[in-house]
Scaffold this motif. Structure first.
Motif, PDB file in Angstrom:
ATOM      1  N   SER A  91      15.886 -20.804  -4.941  1.00  0.00           N
ATOM      2  CA  SER A  91      15.217 -19.776  -5.849  1.00  0.00           C
ATOM      3  C   SER A  91      15.903 -18.359  -5.364  1.00  0.00           C
ATOM      4  CB  SER A  91      13.696 -19.771  -5.547  1.00  0.00           C
ATOM      5  OG  SER A  91      13.164 -20.998  -5.962  1.00  0.00           O
ATOM      6  N   VAL A  92      16.641 -18.197  -4.628  1.00  0.00           N
ATOM      7  CA  VAL A  92      17.135 -16.701  -4.046  1.00  0.00           C
ATOM      8  C   VAL A  92      18.173 -16.378  -5.214  1.00  0.00           C
ATOM      9  CG1 VAL A  92      18.567 -15.596  -2.406  1.00  0.00           C
ATOM     10  CG2 VAL A  92      16.885 -17.189  -1.683  1.00  0.00           C
ATOM     11  N   VAL A  93      18.139 -15.193  -5.652  1.00  0.00           N
ATOM     12  CA  VAL A  93      18.997 -14.628  -6.777  1.00  0.00           C
ATOM     13  C   VAL A  93      19.790 -13.578  -6.151  1.00  0.00           C
ATOM     14  CG1 VAL A  93      19.396 -13.554  -9.038  1.00  0.00           C
ATOM     15  CG2 VAL A  93      17.477 -15.023  -8.433  1.00  0.00           C
ATOM     16  N   ARG A  94      21.293 -13.792  -6.153  1.00  0.00           N
ATOM     17  CA  ARG A  94      22.134 -12.867  -5.498  1.00  0.00           C
ATOM     18  C   ARG A  94      22.906 -12.105  -6.583  1.00  0.00           C
ATOM     19  NH1 ARG A  94      25.757 -16.015  -1.756  1.00  0.00           N
ATOM     20  NH2 ARG A  94      26.828 -13.936  -1.512  1.00  0.00           N
ATOM     21  N   ARG A  95      22.947 -10.797  -6.767  1.00  0.00           N
ATOM     22  CA  ARG A  95      23.489 -10.194  -7.733  1.00  0.00           C
ATOM     23  C   ARG A  95      24.586  -9.134  -7.109  1.00  0.00           C
ATOM     24  NH1 ARG A  95      18.194  -9.331 -10.876  1.00  0.00           N
ATOM     25  NH2 ARG A  95      17.988 -11.349 -11.844  1.00  0.00           N
ATOM     26  N   GLY A  96      25.334  -8.592  -7.864  1.00  0.00           N
ATOM     27  CA  GLY A  96      26.318  -7.590  -7.440  1.00  0.00           C
ATOM     28  C   GLY A  96      25.325  -6.237  -6.835  1.00  0.00           C
ATOM     29  N   TYR A 100      20.325 -13.498   3.245  1.00  0.00           N
ATOM     30  CA  TYR A 100      21.076 -14.868   3.044  1.00  0.00           C
ATOM     31  C   TYR A 100      22.093 -15.189   3.978  1.00  0.00           C
ATOM     32  CZ  TYR A 100      23.791 -17.585  -0.228  1.00  0.00           C
ATOM     33  OH  TYR A 100      24.402 -18.782  -0.837  1.00  0.00           O
ATOM     34  N   ALA A 101      22.432 -14.356   5.084  1.00  0.00           N
ATOM     35  CA  ALA A 101      23.482 -14.381   6.236  1.00  0.00           C
ATOM     36  C   ALA A 101      22.473 -15.411   7.301  1.00  0.00           C
ATOM     37  CB  ALA A 101      23.806 -13.492   6.763  1.00  0.00           C
ATOM     38  N   HIS A 102      22.019 -16.580   6.877  1.00  0.00           N
ATOM     39  CA  HIS A 102      21.119 -17.483   7.401  1.00  0.00           C
ATOM     40  C   HIS A 102      21.377 -18.810   7.575  1.00  0.00           C
ATOM     41  CE1 HIS A 102      17.117 -19.543   8.164  1.00  0.00           C
ATOM     42  NE2 HIS A 102      16.785 -18.745   8.790  1.00  0.00           N
ATOM     43  N   PRO A 103      21.093 -19.764   8.722  1.00  0.00           N
ATOM     44  CA  PRO A 103      21.615 -20.998   8.484  1.00  0.00           C
ATOM     45  C   PRO A 103      21.345 -21.719   7.295  1.00  0.00           C
ATOM     46  CG  PRO A 103      20.985 -20.436  10.649  1.00  0.00           C
ATOM     47  CD  PRO A 103      20.528 -19.343   9.832  1.00  0.00           C
ATOM     48  N   ARG A 104      20.088 -21.528   6.699  1.00  0.00           N
ATOM     49  CA  ARG A 104      19.639 -22.375   5.445  1.00  0.00           C
ATOM     50  C   ARG A 104      19.796 -21.332   4.344  1.00  0.00           C
ATOM     51  NH1 ARG A 104      17.590 -24.182   9.879  1.00  0.00           N
ATOM     52  NH2 ARG A 104      15.932 -22.586   9.988  1.00  0.00           N
ATOM     53  N   CYS A 117      15.204 -12.931   2.402  1.00  0.00           N
ATOM     54  CA  CYS A 117      15.167 -13.489   1.138  1.00  0.00           C
ATOM     55  C   CYS A 117      13.509 -14.037   1.223  1.00  0.00           C
ATOM     56  CB  CYS A 117      16.028 -14.980   1.579  1.00  0.00           C
ATOM     57  SG  CYS A 117      17.793 -14.273   1.339  1.00  0.00           S
ATOM     58  N   HIS A 118      12.924 -14.487   2.111  1.00  0.00           N
ATOM     59  CA  HIS A 118      11.502 -15.070   1.954  1.00  0.00           C
ATOM     60  C   HIS A 118      10.689 -13.778   1.201  1.00  0.00           C
ATOM     61  CE1 HIS A 118       8.972 -18.294   4.054  1.00  0.00           C
ATOM     62  NE2 HIS A 118       8.578 -17.891   3.083  1.00  0.00           N
ATOM     63  N   LEU A 119      10.855 -12.758   1.849  1.00  0.00           N
ATOM     64  CA  LEU A 119      10.070 -11.764   1.372  1.00  0.00           C
ATOM     65  C   LEU A 119      10.340 -11.172   0.119  1.00  0.00           C
ATOM     66  CD1 LEU A 119       9.556  -9.716   4.762  1.00  0.00           C
ATOM     67  CD2 LEU A 119       7.624 -10.293   3.120  1.00  0.00           C
ATOM     68  N   GLY A 120      11.730 -11.222  -0.398  1.00  0.00           N
ATOM     69  CA  GLY A 120      12.107 -11.013  -1.666  1.00  0.00           C
ATOM     70  C   GLY A 120      11.419 -11.835  -2.552  1.00  0.00           C
ATOM     71  N   GLY A 144      18.521  -7.787   4.314  1.00  0.00           N
ATOM     72  CA  GLY A 144      18.051  -7.970   5.842  1.00  0.00           C
ATOM     73  C   GLY A 144      19.078  -7.128   6.499  1.00  0.00           C
ATOM     74  N   CYS A 145      18.477  -6.315   7.406  1.00  0.00           N
ATOM     75  CA  CYS A 145      19.284  -5.484   8.108  1.00  0.00           C
ATOM     76  C   CYS A 145      19.310  -6.053   9.791  1.00  0.00           C
ATOM     77  CB  CYS A 145      19.003  -4.132   8.242  1.00  0.00           C
ATOM     78  SG  CYS A 145      18.965  -3.585   6.631  1.00  0.00           S
ATOM     79  N   ALA A 146      19.717  -7.033  10.170  1.00  0.00           N
ATOM     80  CA  ALA A 146      19.509  -7.836  11.425  1.00  0.00           C
ATOM     81  C   ALA A 146      20.531  -6.730  12.488  1.00  0.00           C
ATOM     82  CB  ALA A 146      19.819  -9.267  11.274  1.00  0.00           C
TER      83      ALA A 146
END
Length: 168
Positions: A27-32, A116-120, A126-129, A138-140
Motif C-alpha cells: 500500500s506504500v505509495v512512492r512518488r518523486g 522504505y529502506a527497510h527489509p520488508r 511507511c507505517h505512520l504514513g 524516515g530519517c534513521a
C-alpha cells in the motif's frame, strides 16, 4: 489532529508484526519530489533507562515563517520488545499519542526510523504514513540494508541508497 484507527492491533507477536508489515507494504505509495511544503513535523522518542517507558515528542516547523508552530509530548508504557525491523510496533502508539495533540495539519512528517529502506520495505515512516495518509520521511541514524556513497559535505547534497538494484 484526527488520526484514524490502525487496521491492526499493536499488541501482537513479532511473527504477526512481520506478517502485518508484509501485507501493508504493497500500500506504500512512492512518488518523486514532494509539493511545496509549509508545515514540517519532526517526531522522535526517548526511553527510560530500563526501556519500560517512553516519551514521544513532536515539533511542527513553519518553513515560510521559520518558527515553531506547535510542540507536544506524550508518555507511554512500552508494550512491544525491541526487535530490529519492527520499530513501528514499539514506538508508534506513543508517537500517535503525541500527534493526536496537534491542532494543525503538517504537510510532511519526519520520523527517526526507516521508511522504505527497510527489509520488508515497510519501516516506521511507511507505517505512520499509511496511518496518517500523509507524506512521511524516515530519517534513521543507521542503514539497515543497502549501500551508498557518502554525500558531499555541501548543503543539499544527496547520495542514493541502493539495494538489489533498487533505489530505496
Amino acid at each position: 489532529m484526527k488520526i484514524p484507527r490502525a487496521p491492526h492491533s499493536w499488541s501482537v507477536t513479532p511473527a504477526a508484526a512481520i506478517e502485518i508489515q508484509r501485507k501493508l507494504a504493497s500500500s506504500v505509495v512512492r512518488r518523486g519530489r514532494p509539493p511545496k511544503l509549509r508545515l514540517v513535523a519532526g517526531a522522535d522518542l526517548a526511553f527510560s533507562p530500563d526501556g519500560a517507558k517512553c516519551i514521544a515528542g513532536v515539533v511542527v516547523w513553519d518553513v515560510q515563517r521559520r518558527e515553531v508552530v506547535e510542540q507536544h509530548a506524550a508518555r507511554r508504557i512500552v508494550r512491544f520488545p525491541y526487535v530490529p525491523g519492527l520499530l513501528s510496533f514499539r514506538e508508534t502508539p506513543a508517537l500517535l499519542a503525541a500527534l493526536k495533540q496537534l491542532r494543525c495539519e503538517p504537510d510532511v512528517f519526519m520520523f527517526d526510523g526507516q521508511g522504505y529502506a527497510h527489509p520488508r520495505r515497510f519501516g516506521l515512516a511507511c507505517h505512520l504514513g499509511l496511518l496518517l495518509d500523509r507524506l512521511t520521511l524516515g530519517c534513521a541514524k543507521t542503514i539497515l540494508l543497502g549501500e551508498c556513497e557518502p554525500p558531499r559535505r555541501t548543503r543539499g547534497s544527496t547520495s542514493p541508497l541502493l539495494h538489489d538494484g533498487d533505489c530505496i
